[in-house]
Design a protein around this motif. Structure first.
Motif, PDB file in Angstrom:
ATOM      1  N   ALA A  37      22.663  21.196  44.803  1.00  0.00           N
ATOM      2  CA  ALA A  37      24.026  20.933  44.345  1.00  0.00           C
ATOM      3  C   ALA A  37      24.816  20.127  45.373  1.00  0.00           C
ATOM      4  O   ALA A  37      25.650  19.288  45.012  1.00  0.00           O
ATOM      5  CB  ALA A  37      24.734  22.249  44.039  1.00  0.00           C
ATOM      6  N   THR A  38      24.573  20.367  46.639  1.00  0.00           N
ATOM      7  CA  THR A  38      25.243  19.565  47.668  1.00  0.00           C
ATOM      8  C   THR A  38      24.777  18.120  47.593  1.00  0.00           C
ATOM      9  O   THR A  38      25.557  17.178  47.812  1.00  0.00           O
ATOM     10  CB  THR A  38      24.985  20.151  49.062  1.00  0.00           C
ATOM     11  OG1 THR A  38      25.414  21.514  49.096  1.00  0.00           O
ATOM     12  CG2 THR A  38      25.753  19.375  50.124  1.00  0.00           C
ATOM     13  N   SER A  39      23.506  17.913  47.271  1.00  0.00           N
ATOM     14  CA  SER A  39      23.004  16.554  47.064  1.00  0.00           C
ATOM     15  C   SER A  39      23.728  15.889  45.897  1.00  0.00           C
ATOM     16  O   SER A  39      24.069  14.706  45.957  1.00  0.00           O
ATOM     17  CB  SER A  39      21.494  16.595  46.802  1.00  0.00           C
ATOM     18  OG  SER A  39      20.989  15.309  46.516  1.00  0.00           O
ATOM     19  N   VAL A  40      23.987  16.655  44.831  1.00  0.00           N
ATOM     20  CA  VAL A  40      24.767  16.139  43.709  1.00  0.00           C
ATOM     21  C   VAL A  40      26.175  15.781  44.169  1.00  0.00           C
ATOM     22  O   VAL A  40      26.728  14.735  43.820  1.00  0.00           O
ATOM     23  CB  VAL A  40      24.822  17.179  42.567  1.00  0.00           C
ATOM     24  CG1 VAL A  40      25.816  16.750  41.492  1.00  0.00           C
ATOM     25  CG2 VAL A  40      23.444  17.387  41.962  1.00  0.00           C
ATOM     26  N   ALA A  41      26.774  16.676  44.965  1.00  0.00           N
ATOM     27  CA  ALA A  41      28.141  16.443  45.439  1.00  0.00           C
ATOM     28  C   ALA A  41      28.251  15.119  46.187  1.00  0.00           C
ATOM     29  O   ALA A  41      29.247  14.398  46.059  1.00  0.00           O
ATOM     30  CB  ALA A  41      28.587  17.602  46.335  1.00  0.00           C
ATOM     31  N   GLU A  42      27.242  14.778  46.981  1.00  0.00           N
ATOM     32  CA  GLU A  42      27.279  13.528  47.733  1.00  0.00           C
ATOM     33  C   GLU A  42      27.349  12.316  46.808  1.00  0.00           C
ATOM     34  O   GLU A  42      27.938  11.293  47.145  1.00  0.00           O
ATOM     35  CB  GLU A  42      26.050  13.426  48.632  1.00  0.00           C
ATOM     36  CG  GLU A  42      26.074  14.398  49.796  1.00  0.00           C
ATOM     37  CD  GLU A  42      24.947  14.159  50.773  1.00  0.00           C
ATOM     38  OE1 GLU A  42      24.042  13.345  50.448  1.00  0.00           O
ATOM     39  OE2 GLU A  42      24.951  14.768  51.850  1.00  0.00           O
ATOM     40  N   ARG A  43      26.751  12.436  45.610  1.00  0.00           N
ATOM     41  CA  ARG A  43      26.714  11.288  44.694  1.00  0.00           C
ATOM     42  C   ARG A  43      27.976  11.171  43.843  1.00  0.00           C
ATOM     43  O   ARG A  43      28.228  10.124  43.259  1.00  0.00           O
ATOM     44  CB  ARG A  43      25.481  11.377  43.794  1.00  0.00           C
ATOM     45  CG  ARG A  43      24.181  11.161  44.562  1.00  0.00           C
ATOM     46  CD  ARG A  43      23.019  10.936  43.620  1.00  0.00           C
ATOM     47  NE  ARG A  43      22.629  12.146  42.917  1.00  0.00           N
ATOM     48  CZ  ARG A  43      21.816  13.063  43.416  1.00  0.00           C
ATOM     49  NH1 ARG A  43      21.357  12.930  44.648  1.00  0.00           N
ATOM     50  NH2 ARG A  43      21.501  14.128  42.715  1.00  0.00           N
ATOM     51  N   VAL A  44      28.762  12.238  43.731  1.00  0.00           N
ATOM     52  CA  VAL A  44      29.939  12.178  42.851  1.00  0.00           C
ATOM     53  C   VAL A  44      31.249  12.388  43.597  1.00  0.00           C
ATOM     54  O   VAL A  44      32.310  12.420  42.986  1.00  0.00           O
ATOM     55  CB  VAL A  44      29.837  13.216  41.704  1.00  0.00           C
ATOM     56  CG1 VAL A  44      28.640  12.933  40.840  1.00  0.00           C
ATOM     57  CG2 VAL A  44      29.822  14.647  42.252  1.00  0.00           C
ATOM     58  N   ALA A  45      31.193  12.517  44.920  1.00  0.00           N
ATOM     59  CA  ALA A  45      32.372  12.935  45.684  1.00  0.00           C
ATOM     60  C   ALA A  45      33.569  12.005  45.526  1.00  0.00           C
ATOM     61  O   ALA A  45      34.708  12.440  45.688  1.00  0.00           O
ATOM     62  CB  ALA A  45      32.006  13.072  47.169  1.00  0.00           C
ATOM     63  N   ARG A  46      33.334  10.755  45.194  1.00  0.00           N
ATOM     64  CA  ARG A  46      34.446   9.821  45.064  1.00  0.00           C
ATOM     65  C   ARG A  46      35.016   9.767  43.643  1.00  0.00           C
ATOM     66  O   ARG A  46      35.986   9.056  43.393  1.00  0.00           O
ATOM     67  CB  ARG A  46      34.004   8.421  45.497  1.00  0.00           C
ATOM     68  CG  ARG A  46      33.651   8.343  46.977  1.00  0.00           C
ATOM     69  CD  ARG A  46      33.324   6.917  47.384  1.00  0.00           C
ATOM     70  NE  ARG A  46      32.995   6.835  48.810  1.00  0.00           N
ATOM     71  CZ  ARG A  46      32.691   5.713  49.434  1.00  0.00           C
ATOM     72  NH1 ARG A  46      32.675   4.561  48.765  1.00  0.00           N
ATOM     73  NH2 ARG A  46      32.403   5.730  50.725  1.00  0.00           N
ATOM     74  N   ALA A  47      34.429  10.480  42.731  1.00  0.00           N
ATOM     75  CA  ALA A  47      34.906  10.480  41.347  1.00  0.00           C
ATOM     76  C   ALA A  47      36.056  11.469  41.189  1.00  0.00           C
ATOM     77  O   ALA A  47      36.240  12.382  42.005  1.00  0.00           O
ATOM     78  CB  ALA A  47      33.772  10.847  40.399  1.00  0.00           C
ATOM     79  N   ASP A  48      36.821  11.283  40.142  1.00  0.00           N
ATOM     80  CA  ASP A  48      37.871  12.241  39.792  1.00  0.00           C
ATOM     81  C   ASP A  48      37.386  13.212  38.726  1.00  0.00           C
ATOM     82  O   ASP A  48      37.627  14.409  38.805  1.00  0.00           O
ATOM     83  CB  ASP A  48      39.116  11.516  39.270  1.00  0.00           C
ATOM     84  CG  ASP A  48      39.776  10.668  40.340  1.00  0.00           C
ATOM     85  OD1 ASP A  48      39.857  11.138  41.489  1.00  0.00           O
ATOM     86  OD2 ASP A  48      40.189   9.542  40.029  1.00  0.00           O
TER      87      ASP A  48
END
Length: 466
Positions: A37-48
């Motif tokens: 899930a942290t790996s997912v977070a890295e890919r979407v962190a700039r999205a709203d």
């Protein structure tokens, strides 16, 4: 702190659990969930805001938890959404991408993959508790679905109140097979175990055999699930070693409650809530469980009944009124709908649920139904469709029942019952209700149908019966 126990699953606070989450044939440890899930977070962190096709898979869980880690708002989308519904949700929510898989006809948005075997141990700061974790869409029974804004703070308050009511601990194993785009299956059924630290078994489909094989201590189901389990004695008896059987999302017929209790030795826990409120009422693990009643307010919740003029309705177990609730797990409003939000709340902060209920002197609540479809005004009397349906379901010829009020030039509304059953006699059913309830509550007409229209959570769609 929501995330410290919600998605890291308290990994830093205790030993890892190798079988923390099992969905179908896939099992993940707490460490697996946190790392992926942290790996997912890295890919979407700039999205709203991102859309998640909420299939019953570990991909959905990792996508949701990744959003929670990154502080990105998730928009769970029902996998069976039709083209018009899908277009409305994507346009209304402002989702910028699909996270995980996307439906075949959802062109126009980029797709960010969710890799189950990827791992990252990047550390993210805890987002503000007031930030919006989810936009959940209503069923749209009164128009286009509205986006319900649910904050991190509301989720934490709601889950902690249920942990108190149900004595839910890290030692439990929750079994459920419910959709992951709804409060019941997603927030209670996935985020609940993650926050509390208990194990989760999601059976993909909530079949009696799958529930029986899971060997859990807690089971979540909608009434349709419990009805099927009641009809499968062998599977039902396999649940007798559980601690709690919980029913919600729609009224549980009393005969189903009684049959499940007979087969398992366990009285079902009934509870009440909606997308806008999460769970506000429940029978307690250590309290009375009364068939047809959804219990008392959970910790932090206040309730009241109001009549059509806004006056108090007595708590006498008989008088019907509009149910209003107030508590820390309520939503933050409807996305882009300040008018609808304002109309839904009273000046002193109570949410007008749109449901009608009775409350007894001890604070126990019984939901009569929706004010728009289940409060029937016939011949000068106010009749709750729910109690008439319960009476009908007690007759051996009836498997399902839905009661509505249709226009009548003399009575204003006449009670009409739609029933599914075998060898149904209209006269016998009308007499049956008149014997059990007041005569004015008897149906004036019985219509036998092959099935009742229901949504994905098992709720009867009465608007389709008019």
């Amino acid at each position: 702190m929501l995330l410290r126990s919600l998605n890291p699953l308290a990994v830093a606070q205790g030993d890892d659990i190798p079988d923390a989450i099992r969905i179908g044939d896939t099992t993940l440890s707490r460490g697996d969930v946190l790392g992926a899930a942290t790996s997912v977070a890295e890919r979407v962190a700039r999205a709203d805001r991102v859309a998640i096709l909420a299939t019953p898979t570990v991909t959905t869980v990792l996508a949701v938890v990744g959003c929670l880690i990154a502080g990105v708002t998730a928009v769970p989308v029902p996998p069976d959404s039709g083209p018009a519904e899908l277009e409305h949700i994507l346009r209304d929510s402002g989702a910028q991408a699909w996270l995980g898989e996307a439906p075949p006809d959802a062109a126009g948005l980029p797709v960010v993959p969710v890799r189950v075997h990827a791992r990252s141990w990047h550390s993210y700061p805890e987002p503000p508790e007031s930030s919006i974790a989810f936009v959940l869409y209503t069923s749209g029974t009164t128009g286009p679905p509205k986006g319900v804004l649910i904050s991190r703070k509301a989720i934490a308050a709601g889950l902690d109140a249920l942990a108190d009511a149900w004595q839910w601990t890290r030692n439990d194993t929750l079994v459920q097979g419910l959709p992951l785009f709804h409060i019941h299956g997603l927030i209670l059924g996935v985020l609940g175990p993650l926050r509390i630290g208990s194990r989760l078994v999601h059976t993909v489909k909530p079949t009696p055999a799958a529930y029986a094989a899971a060997r859990g201590t807690m089971y979540f189901g909608v009434p349709t699930v419990w009805s099927r389990i009641a009809g499968d004695p062998e599977s039902a008896r396999a649940l007798s070693g559980a601690r709690l059987l919980v029913s919600g999302s729609a009224p549980l017929p009393v005969p189903v409650f009684e049959k499940v209790q007979e087969l398992t030795g366990l009285a079902l826990v009934e509870r009440y809530g909606m997308s806008e409120t999460m769970l506000t009422l429940s029978t307690r693990a250590d309290g009375e469980r009364r068939p047809g009643w959804v219990g008392v307010p959970v910790r932090g919740v206040e309730t009241r009944l109001r009549d059509e003029r806004g006056g108090d309705v007595p708590h006498d177990g008989e008088s019907i009124g509009g149910l209003q609730v107030r508590g820390p797990m309520l939503f933050d409003g409807y996305l882009g709908r300040p008018d609808a939000t304002a109309e839904s709340f009273t000046d002193d902060g109570f949410f007008k649920t749109g449901d009608v209920a009775v409350i007894d002197q001890g604070g126990f609540h019984r939901i009569v139904g929706r004010e728009s479809t289940d409060l029937i005004k016939s011949g000068g009397f106010r009749v709750g469709a729910g109690e008439v349906e319960t009476s009908l379901l007690g007759h051996p010829s009836v498997r399902e029942a839905a009661v509505v009020g249709l226009p009548d030039p003399d009575l204003g509304q006449r009670l009409v019952a739609f029933v599914v059953g075998d060898d149904v006699s209209e006269a016998a059913l009308i007499d049956h209700v008149a014997t059990e309830l007041s005569v004015h509550k008897r149906p004036r007409e019985i219509r036998v149908v092959e099935s009742l229209p229901r949504n994905a959570m098992g709720k009867v769609q009465k608007k389709q019966l008019f």
